[in-house]
Design an enzyme around this catalytic site. Sequence first.
Site, mmCIF file in Angstrom:
data_model
loop_
_atom_site.group_PDB
_atom_site.id
_atom_site.type_symbol
_atom_site.label_atom_id
_atom_site.label_comp_id
_atom_site.label_asym_id
_atom_site.label_seq_id
_atom_site.Cartn_x
_atom_site.Cartn_y
_atom_site.Cartn_z
ATOM 1 N N SER A 179 -42.705 51.052 -2.757
ATOM 2 C CA SER A 179 -41.546 50.844 -3.631
ATOM 3 C C SER A 179 -41.877 50.752 -5.116
ATOM 4 O O SER A 179 -41.013 51.021 -5.939
ATOM 5 C CB SER A 179 -40.753 49.615 -3.185
ATOM 6 O OG SER A 179 -41.604 48.513 -3.001
ATOM 7 N N HIS A 207 -37.256 53.673 1.348
ATOM 8 C CA HIS A 207 -37.062 54.619 0.238
ATOM 9 C C HIS A 207 -37.116 56.086 0.664
ATOM 10 O O HIS A 207 -36.995 56.974 -0.174
ATOM 11 C CB HIS A 207 -38.096 54.362 -0.861
ATOM 12 C CG HIS A 207 -38.022 52.972 -1.404
ATOM 13 N ND1 HIS A 207 -37.103 52.604 -2.357
ATOM 14 C CD2 HIS A 207 -38.706 51.842 -1.086
ATOM 15 C CE1 HIS A 207 -37.245 51.315 -2.622
ATOM 16 N NE2 HIS A 207 -38.201 50.834 -1.861
ATOM 17 N N LYS A 242 -29.995 51.934 0.078
ATOM 18 C CA LYS A 242 -30.626 52.792 -0.917
ATOM 19 C C LYS A 242 -29.986 54.187 -0.844
ATOM 20 O O LYS A 242 -28.838 54.329 -1.216
ATOM 21 C CB LYS A 242 -32.135 52.745 -0.734
ATOM 22 C CG LYS A 242 -32.624 51.376 -1.244
ATOM 23 C CD LYS A 242 -33.923 50.886 -0.755
ATOM 24 C CE LYS A 242 -34.127 49.472 -1.314
ATOM 25 N NZ LYS A 242 -35.092 48.682 -0.592
HETATM 26 C C1 LIG Z 1 -35.286 47.234 -0.335
HETATM 27 C C2 LIG Z 1 -36.377 47.120 0.659
HETATM 28 C C3 LIG Z 1 -36.265 46.274 1.768
HETATM 29 C C4 LIG Z 1 -35.141 45.280 1.917
HETATM 30 O O1 LIG Z 1 -33.972 45.855 2.334
HETATM 31 P P1 LIG Z 1 -32.575 45.167 1.997
HETATM 32 O O2 LIG Z 1 -31.612 45.856 2.876
HETATM 33 O O3 LIG Z 1 -32.357 45.382 0.551
HETATM 34 O O4 LIG Z 1 -32.696 43.699 2.334
HETATM 35 C C5 LIG Z 1 -37.243 46.340 2.728
HETATM 36 N N1 LIG Z 1 -38.324 47.141 2.582
HETATM 37 C C6 LIG Z 1 -38.490 47.919 1.494
HETATM 38 C C7 LIG Z 1 -39.715 48.778 1.378
HETATM 39 C C8 LIG Z 1 -37.532 47.923 0.498
HETATM 40 O O5 LIG Z 1 -37.707 48.653 -0.586
#
Ligand SMILES: *Cc1c(COP(=O)(O)O)cnc(C)c1O
Length: 411
Positions: A179, A207, A242
């Site tokens: 990320s 992502h 996302k």
């Molecule tokens: C955003 C993210 C999460 C968390 O997900 P949410 O639905 O926002 O709680 C988990 N793992 C990664 C790699 C992320 O980027």
Amino acid sequence: MTWLNEFDDRLAALDAQTLRRRRREVVPEQGARLNVEGVSLLAFCSNDYLGLAQSPALREAVHAAVERYGVGSGASPMVSGHSVANGALERELAEAVGLPRALYFYAGYATNASIVPALVGEGDALFSDALNHACLIDGARLSKATVHRFRHADLAQLDAQLAASAARRKLVISDAVFSMDGDVAELAALHALCERHDALLLIDDAHGFGVLGPQGRGALAAVGLTGANLSPRILYMATLGKALGVAGAFVAGPERLVEWLLQKTRSYTYATAAPALLAEAVRAGLRCVLGEDGERRRHQLHARIAQLREGLARGVDPALDAAGWSLMPSDTAIQPLVIGDNEDALTVMASLREQGLWVPAIRPPTVPAGTARLRIALSAAHEAADVDALLRALRTAARTCAGASRELEEA
Ligand SMILES: *Cc1c(COP(=O)(O)O)cnc(C)c1O
């Protein structure tokens, strides 16, 4: 004297280190613009990679779902919260990623933090990439399994750690797209190591889902480890806040593993189910992702990525070259520009902000010391003119920062 006063000192210590975080209240505007506390800014900080969060198709799906289901789900999915909409979404998600079964969660953080402890416990061994997301790290801690951290993407070290472990149950966990760096894990090689050492592999594709692979089916489909080539030892997790443009998450994999998670994941059992209106929004998002609209959006995103990388390449602009910033090797929507020093990263962010752009500076401890960076997040909602504006603003920032450090040296 009560110890509660210490919180004031601890907050002051955050201020002293410029580590106090502050939220801003925002309202979405046209395209990738956000109104931030009254100021319109062009934003490069959203994980809405396909621009679906504002899409008419998703809005319409939510309107219709509210009419049919109301607002709240009322209970845990294990009681009466498992709507027909949530059930349909699970089947569609499993089909989309080419895995037998999926389980839909209200949030990605809660998913990882509690599926890891459902899979391994005391006496078991966990192997975790050093750059994994916080929720995988927290899941590892909660599990009480012995944690082996391997250097980012260092599969030789992982191989050695797996070989040295005497634990009978081994679980390897890794982000698919990291990320803060934007690079993609070598999933086929990770899987081969897991085969060799009889380990289970948990992949977090927060992502990648919606963006990577054929029709955006995700990082696992991209390497062909789905459908007919299904592995009994891979669990695939992805989030829906996302590229899918909504909120929530799911985990998918072989029937017996998913059934076990359904039985044993505490954040699934003891949390109110995601409302059907969100499940319907995700279903609409998924139809976009898998269809022509998704192709068009991914094409737009990739054009913006190429445009940014060309504009920031060495030899294009002397001021940028002189600044010595380095764009990390990434071909995903996450394009980190490493500035290095914490203060410098904040100065560049402030300069961009003055020019009407919002690009977040990411500092330690989120990233390693000395690698403070701008995390530029691109989206299909960006026009070519938006990326041009960002490139111009970065050149101006590079000149301003160079001027400031020259003045310091001369003083
Ligand atoms: C955003 C993210 C999460 C968390 O997900 P949410 O639905 O926002 O709680 C988990 N793992 C990664 C790699 C992320 O980027």
